[in-house]
Design an enzyme around this catalytic site. Structure first.
Site, mmCIF file in Angstrom:
data_model
loop_
_atom_site.group_PDB
_atom_site.id
_atom_site.type_symbol
_atom_site.label_atom_id
_atom_site.label_comp_id
_atom_site.label_asym_id
_atom_site.label_seq_id
_atom_site.Cartn_x
_atom_site.Cartn_y
_atom_site.Cartn_z
ATOM 1 N N SER A 275 0.861 -1.184 0.000
ATOM 2 C CA SER A 275 0.000 0.000 0.000
ATOM 3 C C SER A 275 0.899 1.237 0.000
ATOM 4 O O SER A 275 2.084 1.147 0.342
ATOM 5 C CB SER A 275 -0.859 0.000 1.270
ATOM 6 O OG SER A 275 -1.542 1.214 1.432
ATOM 7 N N TYR B 192 -1.605 -0.771 10.636
ATOM 8 C CA TYR B 192 -1.809 -1.101 9.210
ATOM 9 C C TYR B 192 -0.526 -0.817 8.430
ATOM 10 O O TYR B 192 -0.073 -1.649 7.642
ATOM 11 C CB TYR B 192 -2.981 -0.288 8.655
ATOM 12 C CG TYR B 192 -3.276 -0.576 7.190
ATOM 13 C CD1 TYR B 192 -3.855 -1.787 6.807
ATOM 14 C CD2 TYR B 192 -2.989 0.358 6.204
ATOM 15 C CE1 TYR B 192 -4.120 -2.063 5.470
ATOM 16 C CE2 TYR B 192 -3.258 0.099 4.870
ATOM 17 C CZ TYR B 192 -3.825 -1.110 4.499
ATOM 18 O OH TYR B 192 -4.084 -1.376 3.177
HETATM 19 N N1 LIG Z 1 -8.555 -0.275 -1.571
HETATM 20 C C1 LIG Z 1 -7.478 0.425 -1.305
HETATM 21 O O1 LIG Z 1 -7.497 1.666 -1.290
HETATM 22 C C2 LIG Z 1 -6.189 -0.271 -0.990
HETATM 23 C C3 LIG Z 1 -5.017 0.474 -0.994
HETATM 24 C C4 LIG Z 1 -3.819 -0.139 -0.690
HETATM 25 C C5 LIG Z 1 -3.798 -1.479 -0.417
HETATM 26 N N2 LIG Z 1 -4.948 -2.199 -0.396
HETATM 27 C C6 LIG Z 1 -4.880 -3.624 -0.076
HETATM 28 O O2 LIG Z 1 -5.552 -4.344 -1.063
HETATM 29 C C7 LIG Z 1 -5.923 -5.606 -0.560
HETATM 30 C C8 LIG Z 1 -7.355 -5.911 -0.967
HETATM 31 O O3 LIG Z 1 -8.226 -5.018 -0.313
HETATM 32 P P1 LIG Z 1 -9.456 -4.324 -1.039
HETATM 33 O O4 LIG Z 1 -9.159 -2.888 -1.102
HETATM 34 O O5 LIG Z 1 -9.823 -5.040 -2.260
HETATM 35 O O6 LIG Z 1 -10.569 -4.484 0.110
HETATM 36 P P2 LIG Z 1 -11.878 -5.374 0.200
HETATM 37 O O7 LIG Z 1 -12.831 -5.061 -0.892
HETATM 38 O O8 LIG Z 1 -12.344 -5.238 1.605
HETATM 39 O O9 LIG Z 1 -11.325 -6.842 -0.030
HETATM 40 C C9 LIG Z 1 -10.593 -7.511 0.957
HETATM 41 C C10 LIG Z 1 -10.542 -8.982 0.573
HETATM 42 O O10 LIG Z 1 -9.766 -9.655 1.570
HETATM 43 C C11 LIG Z 1 -10.489 -10.795 1.959
HETATM 44 N N3 LIG Z 1 -10.177 -11.194 3.310
HETATM 45 C C12 LIG Z 1 -10.238 -10.467 4.456
HETATM 46 N N4 LIG Z 1 -9.912 -11.235 5.510
HETATM 47 C C13 LIG Z 1 -9.644 -12.472 5.006
HETATM 48 C C14 LIG Z 1 -9.259 -13.705 5.555
HETATM 49 N N5 LIG Z 1 -9.085 -13.858 6.885
HETATM 50 N N6 LIG Z 1 -9.068 -14.760 4.736
HETATM 51 C C15 LIG Z 1 -9.256 -14.627 3.417
HETATM 52 N N7 LIG Z 1 -9.614 -13.491 2.822
HETATM 53 C C16 LIG Z 1 -9.814 -12.434 3.615
HETATM 54 C C17 LIG Z 1 -11.952 -10.445 1.793
HETATM 55 O O11 LIG Z 1 -12.687 -11.650 1.565
HETATM 56 P P3 LIG Z 1 -13.666 -12.355 2.627
HETATM 57 O O12 LIG Z 1 -14.167 -11.282 3.556
HETATM 58 O O13 LIG Z 1 -14.725 -12.946 1.766
HETATM 59 O O14 LIG Z 1 -12.802 -13.373 3.281
HETATM 60 C C18 LIG Z 1 -11.915 -9.618 0.533
HETATM 61 O O15 LIG Z 1 -11.994 -10.431 -0.605
HETATM 62 C C19 LIG Z 1 -5.690 -5.537 0.957
HETATM 63 O O16 LIG Z 1 -4.483 -6.196 1.281
HETATM 64 C C20 LIG Z 1 -5.553 -4.038 1.211
HETATM 65 O O17 LIG Z 1 -4.791 -3.772 2.345
HETATM 66 C C21 LIG Z 1 -6.142 -1.628 -0.699
#
Ligand SMILES: NC(=O)c1ccc[n+]([C@@H]2O[C@H](COP(=O)([O-])OP(=O)(O)OC[C@H]3O[C@@H](n4cnc5c(N)ncnc54)[C@H](OP(=O)(O)O)[C@@H]3O)[C@@H](O)[C@H]2O)c1
Length: 248
Positions: free
Chosen positions: A143, A156
């Site tokens: 991130s 985080y």
């Molecule tokens: N969106 C942003 O602005 C942003 C920026 C920088 C980095 N990121 C990173 O991108 C990644 C994806 O996040 P996102 O933004 O797409 O958010 P999101 O829509 O909330 O997706 C998070 C995903 O992680 C899964 N997850 C959470 N806990 C889990 C567990 N214990 N086991 C398996 N899967 C799990 C969730 O699936 P289930 O709940 O179905 O398990 C969901 O598919 C994360 O690592 C986040 O830190 C996001």
């Protein structure tokens, strides 16, 4: 179709929403075989069915990345069904920000378990397969918070800094095995991530920030596709991107 994506077997954790889901859609459209892991089974099964209906190849398997044996089973399912793992995308994560003084120890532990240990379990499961193939590609999701820290984001950011450090260590170690490594550090991208906040005031300010700045999850998917689609002798190690209007 992009030739170095077509036919590749790509395992994606956190494929039930946001970045993982968008990546599954884009890579499937470009001919990849996608193996989808997340806890919300109905979401990943529906996505797999949709991609198969569009002519793709996809498999969904319920996976909690805090359970090492479930991450192993996800990778095993990919090998059993499709014979190999070309790309492991360690994407699952959560971001329950709060000031340290609030003492949200359970949130800290969940972030460590999912954002760090989940990535390690993915590496542990995929590496032996890739070593025996003498090829593979590990993509870890850090991130902007893996480069910076601000109030409320200490834990985080610590987990996302850890992902960068692990990725760099991995990069150095896997050279003899012809394995590529990429760490991708997105800025604000519109997903369900702000919903992982457990403090009402924090959730509100995150929602406001994302409403003002976040860009489409397809931005991340394109970054993944860029890294994978390069010729095998090119290893894209790091990608950092932000919405154009995001200063942080
Ligand atoms: N969106 C942003 O602005 C942003 C920026 C920088 C980095 N990121 C990173 O991108 C990644 C994806 O996040 P996102 O933004 O797409 O958010 P999101 O829509 O909330 O997706 C998070 C995903 O992680 C899964 N997850 C959470 N806990 C889990 C567990 N214990 N086991 C398996 N899967 C799990 C969730 O699936 P289930 O709940 O179905 O398990 C969901 O598919 C994360 O690592 C986040 O830190 C996001």
């Amino acid at each position: 179709m992009s030739s170095n994506i077509e036919g590749k077997v790509v395992v994606i954790t956190g494929a039930s929403s946001g970045l993982g889901e968008a990546t599954a859609r884009l890579l499937s459209a470009q001919g990849a075989v996608v193996v989808l892991g997340a806890r919300r089974t109905e979401r990943i099964e529906a996505l797999a069915q949709e991609l198969i209906g569009l002519g793709g190849r996809a498999l969904a398997q319920t996976t909690d990345v805090t359970k090492r044996e479930q991450v192993q089973a996800l990778v095993d399912a990919a090998v059993q069904s499709f014979g190999r793992v070309d790309v492991m995308i360690n994407n699952a994560g959560l971001m329950p920000h709060s000031l340290l003084e609030r003492g949200k120890v359970e949130d800290w532990e969940r972030m460590i378990d999912v954002n760090i240990k989940g990535v390690l379990y993915g590496i542990a499961a995929a590496l032996p397969v890739m070593q025996s193939q003498k090829s593979g590609h590990v993509i870890n999701v850090s991130s902007v918070a893996g480069h910076k820290v601000g109030p409320g984001g200490a834990v985080y950011s610590a987990t996302k800094h850890a992902v960068r450090v692990l990725s760099e260590g991995l990069r150095q170690e896997v050279k003899p095995h012809n394995i590529r490594t990429t760490v991708i550090s997105p800025g604000a991208v519109a997903t369900e991530l702000p919903g992982s906040a457990t403090e009402a005031d924090v959730a509100k300010s995150l929602q406001d920030f994302y409403a003002a700045y976040a860009i489409s999850a397809d931005s991340f998917a394109r970054a993944v596709a860029f890294a994978i689609s390069q010729p095998e002798d090119m290893d894209v190690n790091e990608i950092l991107f932000r919405p154009t209007r995001q200063e942080y």
